[in-house]
Structure formats: structure tokens, C-alpha cells
Design a protein around this motif. Structure first.
Motif: not given
Lengths: 439, 439
Positions: A323, A326-327, A330
Motif C-alpha cells: 500500500g 503504491v502511494t 504515485r
């Protein structure tokens, strides 16, 4: 304060990832990176390519097959590579993890770590290095495993004011206390069962003496109050002295014993502690069973929130790591950083003596007139107000169970010392703090 | 897919905010914007300036003092202003909220909304408008009030695979069912108490018939499965037919009745439904008392997570709105957008008949030989396997309580119809789904 716009664009259409460590968490991370590759690409907007997995020994047995040529023992070399954009640190411990994270940040990589010990001991050094580098440092997996608590505290409650955090953040001790509660077993017996079932290690010290919980408490306090608390600031008591009588006494007053990590904001100062405490069975934390973890947050506007889930385990921890990945990925593609560690307040850390709490005290006394009055006077002399007293005669002697109102820990422990010295007091059989209730 | 980099920098050193609506949530938002101004500036990196508060009537009584000259009845004008960067929509309902949100996005503002009805009815239109505009649309407050659930589902679990979401997302019905469970009261009596205490409205239809929960279920399903589910896709049953006997029967099997919003992923298709169900008392959702909400999430790697807190109320909802505001403001300053709605999968929505569940069925029967065998045959004919049967004689008649294994809702309801038609069956007294257990 202010925004930290990183000027560096991604180095390639794909993002290069290095994984440090390939134990129970690392192997799950490698597995998920492969299995979820298509989903990750969709959610990030770029392919994630595994550049290398650093291990101590190439020939050690591991739970996942690492693609040919990606295993390396040269971790420093791996995190220094130009084509590594994201470093996942799941080695644990202080060194070499700290040096590797610092090198990675210096070389322009963003970092995701699950390393509670390192963050609790030396978080500020890492946060500052990330800020200097203009890179992200995310660590959702370091506290309460897979339970998303970093984002809620950092982001969801960013417009609110957190006043208190109560956490069950160690699965081993919760398992042991839950067993004691449900079966009436003593500490030793419950611990043995936990060890047999794999919930406790052969040397259970780090868990049962509260060291693990104290590290997490430091991280929670730092997050909740935008402050810099290290494990040394945390008052720590473990559960090895919790008796079957304590647990039974809790049960009689409609409570249950839990090992709590508590961080509170009092007049701008932070109080952080880990100790066993009685909480009412109606409290949401009371229903956290077995080895599960939960973090209960009180804030001014939102009120009471709780986050519950598995506190450990390879796959849950890997989920939290992914998780974060992904952040961070990005953010990197957008040339930005996440909600940061930058707006820090220097806060006093209260010593335990000045921390405000409540005590539950069970006392075996001679059964004669005037005893209750004398005990009540001892409380009054320390300016501690009594909420309830229960008196039970038992043959020649009697038991008094006193629950106080809120007072400082120094007042409360002085009261207990005074009571212990009284001539008609045979034994103070249980002293435990009470949390999770009103005043 | 891909990253949506907005090319527009903030229009000024300060960010202009417009608030639409000044009811119980809006007034708390305005209050927090003022009280937390310094903290918000530190966390965002820029001052937040209130440009206007749109209301229907200037002279209506309100809970907060709005600074001179900021109240306006011209909402369309307000959201079209060049100096408004962020619009907070807390009017509720479909129109004029939808037009205002669309106008705001078209004019380049980012939007934070608490409007579950609008998102459940027409979310896709709004998501697409935000994407076209390169702006954020955040809505943490629309589901489960202050409980951070949007970020965990969107971000924390972004590297994991959510398989199932079970939510207690309506405080009114949870209060009513909790009362029925703790006092043995019937539905009407418990509802009356909820109304007296302000937990239920004079016309409680939207809550007790599950409309409110269905809207939230649609949003949860959309979030959890990166799909586009609207309220019309949600199978809905309320709690008005739950009887004291149902609740007592649940209690006997160690369960409790809750109104659940359930979203599941089955072979790539989504099943979304709201109905009362029995869940075991050991399940974390069982301990959600009174008007609290909770969302229980099952995912492949993280396992079981639960998020608990107040589901409604002005201050809690405002807390969630402000958390979104901080994220959206930071994104805006960084010239980026948050983890988006872009990577959507077109998923089939399963009709209720194909949804897999379990039934608890209580049947009053004549007390004679062969009854149990006949009932068991009825289950077998629909290929429904029985987990447990409890038989209790009561004078001349008897009660059978059957709990099935998992089967499709169509099989299960056909079984109940067949049982109902049997000559020795006096009445099927309770039919309820069972959730939160294994197979």
C-alpha cells in the motif's frame, strides 16, 4: 512547513524497486510484486520492476522463488544503483538497516520500511534525511502490521486534533491475556500455550516485557501529535506480573486486562506509556481477541475511532508495505511528496509520575472495624479521590478493592505505598491502572 | 490509468475555500476552519481563506457565526469564482448539489463532499467530471461519517486484493437492534426509544428500510472493487420485520442481529446487498454498540481489518471533511491529484438470487415423528446442505431451528417456500441470513 516538490522525474517509464531482506515479510512482498504486477501497474500508472533482493546469504532457504540473478548480498551496492527508485526495507533491527535507508535516500530513492525498532530509536534522523533528499519515507507496516493507522493519523485526521491514542499493539501479549481471561489460567501457563501455538517466541522478553509495544507507542505518539518521541521516552511495564487474581478482579468489576500503549496530549505535553490496564468490557478495545491488534483514537471533532486487524504476519505486513509502495510510487511519478513529517512541534514528554491515570487496588486486610476508614484516609492524604470501594469478608480477613478517580501516577503510587505500610494490611494483592473510562 | 498531472498552480499564496451549506455539518466545518486555521496552514503549507458560505436563506438560525459578508444565497456564483480553489459541498440531496459540484469542477476547483445520496446515484458522472477537469473529488465523510475508510480502501490496500466488505453503516438501525438485543424489546418499542433519544427521525423510513445503508453500500462497493456500483444495484431489506423472536433466536445460537451492508467479489462479479443478518458474538462487528458504525474488510494479504467510529454527527463528519480538505489542498499546491478513480473495472453486478449466503430458519411444527426427516429432505432437494438443526419440543408442537451451509439465495429461498408448504409446518417464524462465519 511548506511543500516539498521534488524536481526529479521518474528515471524511466518503469519504476525500479529494491527489496532489502527476504524473510517472512520480504518473501511475501516479492510474491505480491509478482502476482499483483498488472494491478499495481494500473494503480500506479507505471510498471514496477524488481531490480534486486538483498539477502545475507545466497544459499539460505526462503519461502519465495526470487527470479534468476536478482539475489545479491551487496545491499549497499543495490540501494546506490541509479535505476532503483524505491527501496523496501524489511530487514529489521538497527544496523545495517539504518545505513541502507540513509544511503538509499541520499541516492534519490524513496523508502518504505516496516522497521519499528529503527523508527522508534532513530526516527528523526530518517525523517530529516528524507526531507533533505526530497523523498518519501513511509512506514505503515511498522505499527500494528496491516492495520492502516499511519494514513488515518497523518491524513484523515489532519483537520482534527487527536487527544489520545490507546493501542493493543502486541499480538503475543494480547493472546496471553485473552487466554488468562477466558480460561482463568495464570501467566506462565498462558504463555506456554502461546509458545506452543507459535504466538510467542522461545525467548518472549521483547513481547511480554513491553519492549515491542514501547517502540510502537513511540511511533504512534510521534504520528498522533506531530512530535518526536523515541522509545526511551516511553514508560514501560510488561505483563509478566499480571496474575490470575488480577484478571479475576477485573472480571468482577466488568473489565478486562489488556497491555495498552497509551499516548496522550496534556496541556501541550506528551505522555507515552506501555503497561497492563483494566478496561471496561463495553470498551471497543475489550473485544480485541487472541493475537489481533487495534488502535483506538480519541480526537476533538471525530470523537472515538478504532482500527482493528492482524498486527503481524508476513502477508498482512506485506500488504501494508505494498500500500505504501503504491502511494510512494504515485508521488514519485507526480514529482511530489506525501503529507510529510515536516510540521513538527517540539513537545515536552511528561515523566510517568506526572501522568494522570486511575488505579485499581486490591488489599487483603484484617477484618476489623475502622479498616475502611483508615484506607480511605490514606487515599485522602494524597489527595486521591475514591470512585468505588468493594469490601468482602473472607473468614478472619477481608478484601478491599478500591478504584480511584483520576490523579497523577506519583500520587497514586504514594498512596499504595502508604497503604502497604499499614499494620492491618496483610498484602496489597493487585495494583493496576484503569483506562478507557470517564473521570 | 496513468497519472493526472494538473498543470494549474495555486491561484494565490492562500487557497480560497467555499462552503456550500451551513447546517449541522457545514457549521462545524466553518467553525473548524477558523479554530484550526494555524494548524491547517502548517499542515497544508498555505493559508486557507474562507471565500463564502452558500445558504438557502440569509436569516435562518445557524450554529456558527459566519464572518460578515461571507454568507450568500448565490451558490452558483460562489463556485464559479476565480478565487475559489476548493469547494466543500455539505448541502446533501441530489439537486442543486450535483449542478454545483459539476460547476465547481468545470471552473477548476477541487471538491470535497459528504453527499452519499449524490455519490450513490450519480457517482460516475462526478468522477468523470473531476477527471476531465484534472481535479480531486474526495468524499471520506459520505460513508461512515468520521471513520477513515476511503483512504484505507483507496491507498493502504492498494497493493492488496479486497474480497469482501461488511459494514454497519447506519447508526439508527444499529441503535434499534442493539436495544432489542440488550432489553428484549420488540422493533416498535426500540424504535420509539431511538426516536425519543434523537437517534431516529420522526419518519424513520430512510434508515429502517435500509435506503441510507444501500447508498453507502454502493459507495463502499465502488471503492473496494474499483467498480461503478449505484444504489439501484443494491439488494435492500430493512429491519422493520425483525422480531424479538429473531433476536432471541440469534442469542441462543451465540449470535446477534445487525443490519449489514455487504459487498463481495465473486469470480470477478460484484454482489452488493443490505439486509439484517445474524453474526457470531465473537465477530468484531458484534461488539459495535448503540449508534456507532464500523466497516469490516477482508482482503487476501491483510486478512481481516475493521474500522470503527461515529457514523454521523456534525463534528465527526466535519472532521472527515477537513481531513479531505488538507489532502486536496496539498495535492493542489503540488500540482497533482490523489490516488484516483481512473483505474476502473467494468464488473457484472450479481442479482440477489445468485448471491451466496447462509440461512437461519426457525419453524413451528407439529411434534410428531418424521418431521425432521421431511424438513431435511426439503433442504436436500434444493441442494442446500444443513450445518445444524436444533429441535425443541413445546407441549404439542415443536420448534426446529435450521442453519444451512452456504448456497445461493435462490436455492435458500426456494427451500423456505417448500418448507412453508409442508402440512405439518404451522409457521416459519424466522428467516434470517447468517454472515461473518466460515463455510
Amino acid at each position: 512547513m511548506g511543500e516539498h516538490k521534488a524536481e526529479v522525474a521518474p528515471r524511466a517509464a518503469a519504476l525500479g524497486v529494491a527489496v532489502l531482506g527476504c524473510g517472512s515479510v520480504g518473501s511475501q512482498v516479492v510474491r505480491l510484486l509478482e502476482e499483483q504486477a498488472a494491478d499495481l501497474e494500473a494503480r500506479i500508472g507505471a510498471r514496477v520492476e524488481l531490480r534486486g533482493v538483498a539477502v545475507r546469504r545466497l544459499d539460505a532457504p526462503r519461502e519465495v522463488e526470487v527470479p534468476e540473478g536478482l539475489l545479491t548480498t551487496d545491499a549497499q551496492g543495490l540501494v546506490s544503483r541509479d535505476d532503483v527508485d524505491l527501496v523496501i526495507e524489511v530487514i529489521g533491527g538497527i544496523e545495517p538497516a539504518r545505513s541502507l535507508v540513509l544511503t538509499a535516500l541520499e541516492h534519490g530513492a524513496s523508502v518504505v520500511t516496516a522497521n519499528k525498532a529503527l523508527l522508534a530509536e532513530d526516527g528523526p534522523t530518517l525523517y530529516e534525511a528524507a526531507e533533505r533528499a526530497g523523498r518519501d519515507l513511509y512506514y505503515e507496516a511498522a505499527v500494528a502490521g496491516a492495520i492502516p493507522i499511519l494514513r488515518p493519523l497523518r491524513e484523515s485526521l489532519a483537520g482534527d486534533k487527536v487527544t489520545r491514542v490507546l493501542g493493543i499493539v502486541n499480538g503475543t501479549t494480547n493472546f496471553v491475556l485473552d487466554k488468562m481471561d477466558t480460561t482463568g489460567a495464570g501467566f506462565a501457563e498462558a504463555l506456554e500455550e502461546a509458545q506452543e501455538l507459535g504466538y510467542a517466541e522461545a525467548d518472549p522478553t521483547a513481547d511480554v516485557e513491553g519492549f515491542d509495544a514501547a517502540a510502537k507507542a513511540a511511533i504512534l505518539a510521534s504520528l498522533a501529535f506531530h512530535s518526536r518521541v523515541t522509545a526511551n521516552d516511553v514508560h514501560r511495564e510488561g505483563i509478566s506480573e499480571v496474575t490470575a487474581a488480577d484478571v479475576a478482579s477485573a472480571r468482577e468489576m466488568g473489565a478486562v486486562v489488556k497491555l495498552l500503549a497509551i499516548a496522550e496530549l496534556t496541556d501541550g505535553a506528551v505522555a507515552v506509556r506501555v503497561h497492563p490496564a483494566m478496561i471496561p468490557r463495553s470498551h471497543p478495545l475489550a473485544s480485541v481477541r487472541e493475537a489481533f491488534n487495534a488502535v483506538f483514537v480519541e480526537s476533538e471533532a471525530a470523537g472515538q475511532l478504532m482500527f482493528y486487524g492482524p498486527g503481524a504476519g508476513g502477508a498482512p505486513t506485506a500488504s501494508a508495505v505494498l500500500g505504501d509502495l503504491v502511494t510512494v510510487a504515485r508521488n514519485r511519478l507526480a514529482g511530489t511528496r506525501g503529507a510529510g513529517e515536516s510540521a513538527y512541534a517540539a513537545r515536552e514528554v511528561l515523566p510517568m509520575g506526572r501522568t494522570v491515570t486511575r488505579y485499581h487496588v486490591a488489599i487483603d486486610v484484617d477484618d476489623r472495624a475502622g479498616v475502611l476508614a483508615a484506607v480511605a484516609t490514606a487515599f485522602a492524604e494524597q489527595d486521591v479521590s475514591i470512585q468505588t470501594v468493594r469490601q468482602e469478608g473472607r473468614d478472619e480477613d477481608a478484601q478491599l478493592v478500591v478504584v480511584s478517580h483520576r490523579a497523577t501516577d506519583a500520587q497514586l503510587s504514594a498512596t499504595v505505598e502508604a497503604v502497604r505500610a499499614m499494620p492491618f494490611v496483610r498484602e496489597v494483592t493487585s495494583v493496576m491502572r484503569v483506562e478507557g473510562e470517564g473521570e
